[in-house]
Design a protein around this motif. Sequence first.
Motif, mmCIF file in Angstrom:
data_model
loop_
_atom_site.group_PDB
_atom_site.id
_atom_site.type_symbol
_atom_site.label_atom_id
_atom_site.label_comp_id
_atom_site.label_asym_id
_atom_site.label_seq_id
_atom_site.Cartn_x
_atom_site.Cartn_y
_atom_site.Cartn_z
ATOM 1 N N TYR A 14 0.822 -1.209 0.000
ATOM 2 C CA TYR A 14 0.000 0.000 0.000
ATOM 3 C C TYR A 14 0.854 1.257 0.000
ATOM 4 N N SER A 47 -8.980 0.192 -2.720
ATOM 5 C CA SER A 47 -9.072 1.067 -1.563
ATOM 6 C C SER A 47 -10.226 2.045 -1.699
ATOM 7 N N CYS A 125 3.167 2.824 11.245
ATOM 8 C CA CYS A 125 2.073 3.092 10.313
ATOM 9 C C CYS A 125 0.769 2.546 10.883
ATOM 10 N N ILE A 127 -2.859 1.057 9.263
ATOM 11 C CA ILE A 127 -3.659 0.712 8.089
ATOM 12 C C ILE A 127 -4.330 -0.630 8.331
ATOM 13 N N GLN A 139 -7.269 -2.474 1.043
ATOM 14 C CA GLN A 139 -7.393 -1.627 2.223
ATOM 15 C C GLN A 139 -8.845 -1.633 2.675
ATOM 16 N N PRO A 145 -5.235 5.487 6.034
ATOM 17 C CA PRO A 145 -3.846 5.038 6.159
ATOM 18 C C PRO A 145 -2.938 6.193 6.563
ATOM 19 N N PHE A 177 -1.530 9.334 1.403
ATOM 20 C CA PHE A 177 -1.761 8.843 2.759
ATOM 21 C C PHE A 177 -1.335 9.934 3.721
#
Length: 316
Positions: A14, A47, A125, A127, A139, A145, A177
């Motif tokens: 991603y 996504s 991160c 997500i 996603q 994210p 993101f």
Amino acid sequence: MKVLVIGAGGVGGYFGGRLIQSGADVTFLVRERRARQLAEHGLVIKSPLGDAVLPVRTITSAGPGQPFDLILVTCKSYDLASSIGAAAPHMKAGAGLAMPLLNGMAHIDVLRERFGQDRVLGGLCGIFATLSPEGAVVQMEGLPPRLSFGRFKDQIDRKMLDAPASAIEQMMEKANFTSKRIEPIEQGLWEKWVLLTVMAAGTCLMRGSVGSIVATEEGKAVMEELLAETTSVARAAGYPPSDQHLNAARGMLTAAGSNASASMLRDIQKGGATEGDHILGDMLRRARRFGLSTPLLRIANVHLQTYEAERRKAGS
């Protein structure tokens, strides 16, 4: 800036894919099978923020080392040793930096000892993503994210790595993101670890979602007690979560009807390896070094250790 992403799963695929879309020079280091899949179908992202099919460059661990400015390490903790081995030729070939996106803290010392204390930046991160059976990065709905990174406290004190960190910051800002530079990064790492440990301990121990847990008579109280335990460890380490973070964490961990659960629970449901020792075990060991009592965390850690023992027994 040349970027190498180790892994093209939910996390690496991603964030690496979104960097490519923003114009960044990205290469993925993957296993042979994944390399063939990406060559045939491209990197597929599904996504709510926009689907994509991206042609990507890949290399495998069989190839020679190449210099990169940034190496994103996106593996699970149980693959850390093999990821370090895969990154080593590329770290040796140039003067670039490694940025792990693993959960927890134990990997930080391992990476800094292996590559040098000023060749590693901290990263984390958030997500909800997985790979489909066809290899697409999917996603799922949830928080947008986000990726945070920054220098460690000792690097700031010694006035190291500000220029490369600023260059990375500028690159990240262009991608689709949410990105944020947090310094010292230990604060962000601890705040995420506090939340994640509770999510993993609670949902794995109870084998259910947050909503199912808090629907019981004592479930909400148990989740709040787990949060108090992990918070006490962060506070003793010198990185107490902010009130704002704690309020948000408490809301997430006690939300009625929530389907949220730790990815570790999904690993258990699939019969796979977990990050139990890296997340819960390390938190518990630190609590003991500080002389703190964390009884619920202790029980959850035994539960995961028992699962791993049974899994090894079945494998043998």
